[in-house]
Motif scaffolding. Structure first.
Motif, short mmCIF file in Angstrom:
data_model
loop_
_atom_site.label_atom_id
_atom_site.label_comp_id
_atom_site.label_asym_id
_atom_site.label_seq_id
_atom_site.Cartn_x
_atom_site.Cartn_y
_atom_site.Cartn_z
N LEU A 36 37.24 44.51 27.36
CA LEU A 36 38.61 45.03 27.22
C LEU A 36 38.78 46.33 27.99
O LEU A 36 39.84 46.58 28.59
N LYS A 37 37.75 47.16 28.00
CA LYS A 37 37.81 48.39 28.79
C LYS A 37 37.96 48.06 30.28
O LYS A 37 38.71 48.73 31.01
N ALA A 38 37.24 47.04 30.74
CA ALA A 38 37.29 46.66 32.15
C ALA A 38 38.66 46.08 32.51
O ALA A 38 39.22 46.37 33.58
N VAL A 39 39.22 45.26 31.61
CA VAL A 39 40.57 44.72 31.84
C VAL A 39 41.58 45.85 31.92
O VAL A 39 42.44 45.87 32.80
N GLU A 40 41.45 46.80 31.00
CA GLU A 40 42.37 47.96 30.99
C GLU A 40 42.27 48.73 32.30
O GLU A 40 43.30 49.08 32.92
N LYS A 41 41.05 48.98 32.73
CA LYS A 41 40.85 49.77 33.94
C LYS A 41 41.29 49.02 35.19
O LYS A 41 41.85 49.61 36.14
N ALA A 42 41.07 47.70 35.20
CA ALA A 42 41.46 46.89 36.35
C ALA A 42 42.97 46.71 36.43
O ALA A 42 43.52 46.43 37.50
N GLY A 43 43.66 46.85 35.28
CA GLY A 43 45.09 46.59 35.25
C GLY A 43 45.41 45.12 35.35
O GLY A 43 46.53 44.72 35.68
N SER A 44 44.40 44.29 35.04
CA SER A 44 44.55 42.84 35.18
C SER A 44 43.41 42.15 34.43
O SER A 44 42.33 42.73 34.25
N ASP A 45 43.65 40.89 34.01
CA ASP A 45 42.55 40.12 33.44
C ASP A 45 42.00 39.12 34.46
O ASP A 45 41.26 38.20 34.09
N ALA A 46 42.33 39.28 35.72
CA ALA A 46 41.79 38.42 36.78
C ALA A 46 40.28 38.61 36.87
O ALA A 46 39.76 39.72 36.75
N THR A 47 39.57 37.52 37.09
CA THR A 47 38.10 37.54 37.01
C THR A 47 37.44 38.50 38.00
O THR A 47 36.56 39.28 37.62
N GLU A 48 37.83 38.44 39.24
CA GLU A 48 37.12 39.22 40.27
C GLU A 48 37.14 40.73 40.00
O GLU A 48 36.08 41.36 39.98
N PRO A 49 38.29 41.36 39.79
CA PRO A 49 38.27 42.81 39.55
C PRO A 49 37.60 43.19 38.24
O PRO A 49 36.95 44.23 38.15
N VAL A 50 37.75 42.34 37.22
CA VAL A 50 37.12 42.66 35.94
C VAL A 50 35.60 42.56 36.05
O VAL A 50 34.86 43.42 35.56
N ALA A 51 35.10 41.52 36.71
CA ALA A 51 33.65 41.37 36.90
C ALA A 51 33.09 42.54 37.70
O ALA A 51 31.99 43.05 37.40
N LYS A 52 33.82 42.97 38.72
CA LYS A 52 33.38 44.11 39.52
C LYS A 52 33.23 45.36 38.66
O LYS A 52 32.22 46.08 38.74
N LEU A 53 34.21 45.60 37.80
CA LEU A 53 34.14 46.78 36.94
C LEU A 53 33.06 46.66 35.87
O LEU A 53 32.42 47.65 35.51
N LEU A 54 32.82 45.45 35.38
CA LEU A 54 31.74 45.26 34.40
C LEU A 54 30.38 45.59 35.01
O LEU A 54 29.48 46.06 34.31
N HIS A 55 30.23 45.36 36.30
CA HIS A 55 28.99 45.75 36.99
C HIS A 55 28.90 47.26 37.18
O HIS A 55 27.80 47.81 37.20
N GLU A 56 30.04 47.91 37.31
CA GLU A 56 30.05 49.33 37.69
C GLU A 56 30.12 50.30 36.50
O GLU A 56 29.55 51.39 36.56
N MET A 57 30.80 49.91 35.45
CA MET A 57 31.08 50.84 34.35
C MET A 57 29.85 51.08 33.48
O MET A 57 29.15 50.14 33.13
N PRO A 58 29.58 52.35 33.11
CA PRO A 58 28.51 52.61 32.14
C PRO A 58 28.89 52.06 30.78
O PRO A 58 30.08 51.90 30.47
N VAL A 59 27.90 51.75 29.97
CA VAL A 59 28.13 51.22 28.62
C VAL A 59 27.79 52.31 27.62
O VAL A 59 26.64 52.75 27.52
N GLN A 60 28.79 52.75 26.91
CA GLN A 60 28.62 53.85 25.96
C GLN A 60 29.44 53.51 24.71
O GLN A 60 30.65 53.69 24.68
N ASP A 61 28.77 53.00 23.70
CA ASP A 61 29.46 52.65 22.46
C ASP A 61 28.47 52.70 21.31
O ASP A 61 27.35 53.18 21.47
#
Length: 402
Positions: A317-342
């Motif tokens: 959900l964080k990646a979708v929010e940051k991508a501004g879209s639920d499209a697979t390509e941008p969300v997958a890219k951000l999931l690879h890039e974003m640190p995981v802190q929870d």
């Protein structure tokens, strides 16, 4: 009139902007599927509690993303890859599910990740263990979140060899997960100077382990490695206790065992077991606070599968929010890039092959007299840094690069 026209124009622009923003989420909803075993051998391992963990993640995110609701759907795959693939296909083609998560059972996870790769959909596996998910069968849209066989081998296998458990016999579940766990642990045992004196394979959800345990006992091994999970491990441990195997000095290594299974087995039978998990409720105030909320909803404390599912949904959900879209390509890219802190992972990172790396922990199950409350079951023996626990992407066999 001029002022009125300006007001009407401003309102119109605002409405259009709002509509365009909401349309960044396809179909007016972001839909996540939790596909796992809800009635079989792994029902306590993940099951309906993982579904609740996913719902908690959505609630904690505010229930919406990009201005549209987030919906959790779930199904029981019955530990059958063909059933799982059929459900996943229907979810994608008919129900417009955007991502599938949990995926207990390695053969199921591999089947669904393969289908999802073809359809360019995201999977985030928390319930299955095989390193093939981020190895030879990796996907640019596939992520492995909670643990894997390499981390379990480094944790439990390494600890026992270093403490005299140098002759291993494996009791292995006869499918992809069991093979992978046996192989990874065998390599690690041998690298530490230990030896593997034998192995036997049993069917999933076997009811009688006596012949397998007797083979292990007669092999001369001082460690029986349980390369299985869920009720298979619990039932094998119960029968080992009945045969007095541990009283003879043979140790039992539960290579994949979580708090849920320890609770089901009971401290009397499980005491002394060493195991590796990625999270425990009594490690910090933050963990205890979350566990209390989870307990209020499910009647149990979460294990690393439940927490991994919470984390995966949260990160998606964080990646979708940051991508501004639920499209697979941008969300997958951000999931690879974003640190995981929870609450699950601190300073986690995702490798190019989709493996999420975070610290694991070696625990020993307490004796009954050491436990101070109903779910007080573990004492922490060691922290295993994520970079040691998990295989490097370059060594994984994955040909996918981001």
């Amino acid at each position: 009139m001029r002022i009125l026209n300006k007001l009407l124009f401003a309102v119109s622009c605002t409405a259009l902007a709002s509509s365009a923003y909401a349309q960044q989420a396809s179909d007016g909803v972001v839909k996540i599927g939790i596909l796992n075993d809800q009635s079989g051998v792994y029902a306590d391992f993940g099951g309906k509690s993982s579904v609740e963990a996913a719902r908690m993640a959505v609630q904690d995110h505010g229930g919406k993303v990009l201005g549209v609701p987030v919906e959790i759907v779930s199904a029981d795959h019955q530990n059958k890859p063909d059933v799982a693939a059929s459900i996943a296909r229907q979810w994608y083609d008919t129900e417009k599910v955007d991502a599938i998560m949990e995926l207990t059972t390695s053969s199921v996870a591999l089947a669904v990740q393969g289908l999802s790769k073809d359809k360019k959909k995201i999977t985030m596996t928390t319930g299955a263990a095989t390193t093939d998910l981020t190895g030879k069968q990796c996907s640019p849209y596939g992520f492995h979140w909670a643990y894997d066989t390499h981390a379990l081998a480094v944790g439990t296998g390494g600890a026992l060899v270093e403490n005299g458990g140098n002759k291993w016999f494996f009791l292995t579940a006869d499918y992809a997960f069991g093979y992978s766990l046996e192989d990874q642990t065998s390599k690690f045992v041998k690298s530490k100077g230990g030896q593997v004196v034998g192995a036997v394979r049993h069917p999933l959800a076997a009811t009688d382990y006596s012949s397998f345990l007797l083979q292990a006992q007669s092999s001369g091994a001082n460690v029986i490695g349980m390369a299985n999970a869920g009720l298979d491990t619990a039932n094998a441990i119960k029968q080992a206790a009945e045969f007095g195997i541990t009283q003879g000095g043979t140790r039992l290594a539960a290579l994949l065992f979580t708090l849920a299974e320890v609770k089901g087995l009971g401290l009397k039978a499980a005491q002394g077991l060493t195991l590796t998990e990625g999270w425990y409720w009594d490690q910090s105030d933050e963990n205890r606070a979350f566990a209390k909320k989870f307990m209020d909803k499910t009647g149990r404390m979460p294990n690393m599968i439940h927490m991994g599912t919470y984390s995966a949904v949260t990160q998606y959900l964080k990646a979708v929010e940051k991508a501004g879209s639920d499209a697979t390509e941008p969300v997958a890219k951000l999931l690879h890039e974003m640190p995981v802190q929870d609450v699950f992972a601190k300073n986690g990172k995702v490798l190019p092959n989709g493996r999420m790396v975070y610290d694991m922990y070696l625990f020993q199950v307490k004796k009954p007299e050491e436990s101070k409350s109903d779910w007080d079951m573990y004492k922490q023996l060691a922290k295993i840094p994520g970079d040691s626990a998990y295989m490097k992407a370059a060594d994984s066999g994955c040909q996918v690069t981001q």
